[in-house]
Enzyme design. Structure first.
Site, short mmCIF file in Angstrom:
data_model
loop_
_atom_site.label_atom_id
_atom_site.label_comp_id
_atom_site.label_asym_id
_atom_site.label_seq_id
_atom_site.Cartn_x
_atom_site.Cartn_y
_atom_site.Cartn_z
N CYS A 74 -29.54 -12.94 -8.71
CA CYS A 74 -29.48 -14.33 -8.60
C CYS A 74 -30.86 -15.03 -8.43
O CYS A 74 -31.53 -14.84 -7.52
CB CYS A 74 -28.60 -14.62 -7.23
N CYS A 83 -26.48 -15.64 0.66
CA CYS A 83 -26.83 -14.40 0.97
C CYS A 83 -27.97 -14.24 1.54
O CYS A 83 -28.99 -14.66 0.82
CB CYS A 83 -26.70 -13.80 -0.57
N GLU A 335 0.12 -14.35 15.85
CA GLU A 335 -0.94 -15.28 15.13
C GLU A 335 -0.67 -16.76 15.39
O GLU A 335 0.29 -17.25 15.54
CB GLU A 335 -0.68 -15.16 13.55
N CYS A 411 -15.44 -8.68 13.07
CA CYS A 411 -16.31 -9.25 12.09
C CYS A 411 -17.65 -9.56 12.63
O CYS A 411 -18.44 -9.96 12.16
CB CYS A 411 -15.77 -10.29 10.93
N1 SAH Z 1 -5.51 -9.41 10.59
C1 SAH Z 1 -5.45 -10.41 9.67
C2 SAH Z 1 -6.40 -11.74 10.09
C3 SAH Z 1 -7.73 -11.55 10.79
S1 SAH Z 1 -8.71 -12.99 10.96
C4 SAH Z 1 -6.27 -10.13 8.38
O1 SAH Z 1 -7.04 -8.81 8.23
O2 SAH Z 1 -5.88 -10.64 7.26
C5 SAH Z 1 -8.19 -13.70 12.61
C6 SAH Z 1 -6.65 -14.37 12.78
O3 SAH Z 1 -6.73 -14.83 14.12
C7 SAH Z 1 -6.70 -15.56 11.79
O4 SAH Z 1 -5.83 -15.79 11.00
C8 SAH Z 1 -6.78 -16.78 12.87
O5 SAH Z 1 -6.05 -17.90 12.63
C9 SAH Z 1 -6.11 -16.03 14.13
N2 SAH Z 1 -6.46 -16.58 15.46
C10 SAH Z 1 -7.60 -17.15 15.82
N3 SAH Z 1 -7.60 -17.52 17.37
C11 SAH Z 1 -6.50 -17.11 17.62
C12 SAH Z 1 -5.72 -16.69 18.90
N4 SAH Z 1 -6.17 -17.23 19.89
N5 SAH Z 1 -4.55 -16.26 19.07
C13 SAH Z 1 -3.86 -15.93 17.88
N6 SAH Z 1 -4.30 -15.86 16.61
C14 SAH Z 1 -5.67 -16.37 16.48
#
Ligand code: SAH
Length: 456
Positions: A74, A83, A335, A411
């Site tokens: 890039c 990045c 969620e 993450c």
């Molecule tokens: N396991 C899923 C999403 C992970 S990302 C996957 O792999 O696709 C983290 C998720 O947590 C997001 O969807 C976000 O909306 C949710 N989130 C963030 N804070 C939260 C809370 N206090 N209680 C419940 N969900 C939450």
């Protein structure tokens, strides 16, 4: 203690890179952050800002380049904030991430008896992202720019080609730019909170080829939107075109309201054999290839035989839940985004998976409620929280539920080790750690950890 002063120059060896992409060097133990310097570089740096206990230095000269430096594919890697470590050989990138994870565990005093597996990297670490969120601005001369934020600032680098995004974005951005110019559409200005178009969100189903384009506007409508949609529909795979209304000030990209313009309200994609429906507001992992690797590991760590009750906390659109449900007796997902849970429920029926149940709400509220009032238990709990990690009350409830195993997908390794320490104090032992490179070219790393309950 040793102090540095503004305008001092030092020769330092760069030993680390921190999240924002600064190289970290030390002079007599004093930490100096140097932008654009790489691990292994010996650099001459001039101090530009002194803080308590550390300083920022400008890169004056690379005295001896790190053997891991490469010329990035890039051409704008040095300007774009996307990045941070693209100019680093890929093997060195993943080595750095592995060390970063292990180092954090070590510093937290989490080491004894833990199996650290070698990081799982990508064979081809380019064009891996299925989701892009491009900010739109106008420069001083009135030219429209669609691209990414330059490192640590809010000025935008115009991007024709991005080496980590789906390649079809080039065509889409070209169409949108032409439309904005020829229709004299106003562009959002952060400083005055005026103007219409703010961001362009795209999503691409890597296995299905389906494409979504969502234009984020500071207003109720986009003039001539049907003309734009006519052009966008010519892109092969276009499935969903919508507007998102965001009239708020600040950095949050998407507002709550979606206005469909053309096609479906979602796109679909597969992870393994499971089909997922994805709406603009739902979280979906951005690197679908490595997601399969990550979820495969999470499934392995869950150690399911078909008899287990499993909780998937922070479940998004039910991606992990449905993956696990194929091997579990029952899976519950929690969620807080309602649209994501709607997707999760549709996804369950789309795949004829009947042994899952989803709850909308905050993990810290739903989990204790279900456990204390309804006595729902768990054999295995999977958590996949956002970067800030789990609320302590969530960890407390998990420990009180006494699952045999806890699988933590993270993450951000810094909040991960913080939470693992807490779980350790509550009778859970870290057994195995697997880093997965979901974000090549950047300093970010995903980690999945297996914990099991100490037998009393
Ligand atoms: N396991 C899923 C999403 C992970 S990302 C996957 O792999 O696709 C983290 C998720 O947590 C997001 O969807 C976000 O909306 C949710 N989130 C963030 N804070 C939260 C809370 N206090 N209680 C419940 N969900 C939450």
């Amino acid at each position: 203690m040793f102090e540095v002063n503004k305008d001092d120059e030092y020769i330092v060896t760069i030993e680390d890179i921190v999240d924002k992409g600064y190289g970290v060097g030390k002079h007599e133990g004093f930490v100096i952050f140097v932008k654009d310097a790489f691990i292994g570089d010996v650099v001459r740096t001039k101090i530009i800002k002194v803080k308590k206990g550390y300083a920022y230095g400008r890169l004056e000269e690379v005295v001896e380049a790190s053997k891991d430096r490469v010329i990035p594919r890039c051409g704008i890697a040095d300007k774009c904030g996307g990045c941070q470590i693209l100019p680093m050989a890929y093997e060195a990138q993943i080595g750095f991430k592995q060390r970063k994870v292990e180092e954090l565990f070590k510093r937290a005093g989490l080491q004894a008896g833990i199996k650290f597996n070698p990081i799982l990297g990508m064979e081809d670490p380019y064009f891996y992202r299925n989701k892009a969120q491009f900010p739109v601005t106008k420069d001083k001369d009135g030219n429209i720019k669609i691209g990414f934020y330059a490192g640590r600032t809010h000025s935008i680098v115009d991007i024709d080609k991005c080496y980590i995004q789906a390649e079809v974005n080039e065509e889409i951005m070209g169409i949108i730019k032409k439309f904005l110019v020829s229709n004299k559409i106003s562009i959002y200005d952060e400083a005055t909170h005026s103007g219409l178009v703010r961001h362009i969100l795209t999503r691409v189903g890597f296995k299905t080829g389906e494409i979504m384009v969502c234009i984020v506007i500071n207003g109720k409508e986009l003039p001539n939107v049907l003309k734009l949609s006519e052009e966008l529909r010519k892109v092969e795979g276009m499935t969903s075109i919508c507007l998102n209304v965001n009239k708020e000030k600040g950095n949050v990209i998407l507002g709550k309201k979606i206005m469909p313009v053309w096609g479906q309200k979602y796109i679909t994609d597969y992870i393994g054999d499971v089909k997922y429906q994805i709406s603009p507001l739902s979280f979906y992992q951005v690197n679908p290839k490595q997601t399969e690797v990550l979820y495969g590991k999470a499934l392995e760590y869950a150690g399911l035989t078909g008899e287990e009750v499993v909780w998937d906390v922070y479940c998004g659109i039910g991606t992990i839940s449905l993956f696990l449900a194929q091997k579990a007796k029952k899976v519950y997902g929690v969620e807080m985004v309602p649209e994501a849970i709607e997707d999760a429920r549709v996804n369950a029926s789309l795949n004829n998976i009947g042994n899952v149940e989803f709850f909308v709400g905050k993990a810290e509220e739903v989990l204790p409620e279900k456990f204390e009032q309804e006595n729902i238990y768990a054999d295995v709990i999977v958590v996949d929280p956002p970067r800030k990690g789990c609320e302590e009350s969530v960890l407390e409830t998990i420990a009180a539920m006494q699952p045999k195993r806890v699988v933590y997908v993270s993450c951000d390794p810094a909040t991960l080790v913080r939470d693992l320490k807490i779980m350790q104090g509550k009778g859970y032992e870290v057994k195995e750690v697997q880093a997965v490179d979901m974000f090549p070219g950047t300093v970010h790393v995903e980690t999945v950890v297996l914990m099991s309950r100490n037998d009393k």
